[in-house]
Design a protein around this motif. Structure first.
Motif, PDB file in Angstrom:
ATOM      1  N   LEU A   1       1.107  -1.905  -0.292  1.00 41.42           N
ATOM      2  CA  LEU A   1      -0.107  -0.129   0.023  1.00 41.42           C
ATOM      3  C   LEU A   1       1.079   1.053  -0.141  1.00 41.42           C
ATOM      4  O   LEU A   1       0.363   2.245  -0.479  1.00 41.42           O
TER       5      LEU A   1
ATOM      6  N   THR B   1      -6.365   4.072   1.150  1.00 40.96           N
ATOM      7  CA  THR B   1      -4.897   4.089   1.725  1.00 40.96           C
ATOM      8  C   THR B   1      -4.508   4.534   3.049  1.00 40.96           C
ATOM      9  O   THR B   1      -4.635   3.700   3.949  1.00 40.96           O
TER      10      THR B   1
ATOM     11  N   THR C   1       1.200   4.382  -2.307  1.00 34.83           N
ATOM     12  CA  THR C   1       0.865   5.942  -2.132  1.00 34.83           C
ATOM     13  C   THR C   1       2.356   6.804  -2.382  1.00 34.83           C
ATOM     14  O   THR C   1       1.663   7.938  -3.249  1.00 34.83           O
TER      15      THR C   1
END
Length: 139
Positions: free
Chosen positions: A72, A97, A76
């Motif tokens: 994640l 996120t 991002t």
């Protein structure tokens, strides 16, 4: 282990003769060491004491917490390289996120024992929540 008054006359506990039949490898822990000894070596009738040292298996934490959060974070950080016209996509990705990180954080905290000190996994998960938050602020 202590014995009642009547058992002391008929049972003699010998810690050096006792064995453990439990496997050292368990589901979430590994028994790294264990020992049976007399509670008071000068007075063996006081009973025996067992000490067990458990070591937590880290593979579950790596697979369920660190790998997903690292992936994640990669997503991002990739939003930094979006063109300015994709502002909404970058914003939506970072907010999603943050939501997912909050869910993972709450799940992990529910599974771990509550302590008065900060654990390394707390620092990792809070840091993973701060990255998308700061990116949204910068956008």
């Amino acid at each position: 282990m202590t014995m009642a008054g009547l058992d002391r006359e008929t049972v003699k506990l010998l810690p050096h003769n006792m064995i453990m039949e439990q496997s050292l490898d368990m589901t979430l822990f590994v028994i790294s060491s264990w020992a049976l000894k007399a509670r008071d070596p000068s007075n063996p009738e006081e009973g025996i004491m067992m000490s067990v040292v458990l070591k937590r298996k880290i593979s579950k934490e790596i697979l369920t917490t660190y790998v997903p959060t690292a992936l994640l974070m990669m997503i991002t950080i990739a939003t930094v390289f979006f063109k300015p016209q994709y502002f909404e996509a970058a914003l939506g990705t970072n907010l999603t996120t943050m939501l997912m990180m909050t869910t993972i954080f709450m799940t992990v905290m529910a599974e771990l024992p509550s302590t008065a000190y900060i654990k390394h996994i707390d620092i990792w998960l809070i840091g993973c929540q701060l990255v998308p938050f700061l990116q949204v602020r910068l956008f």
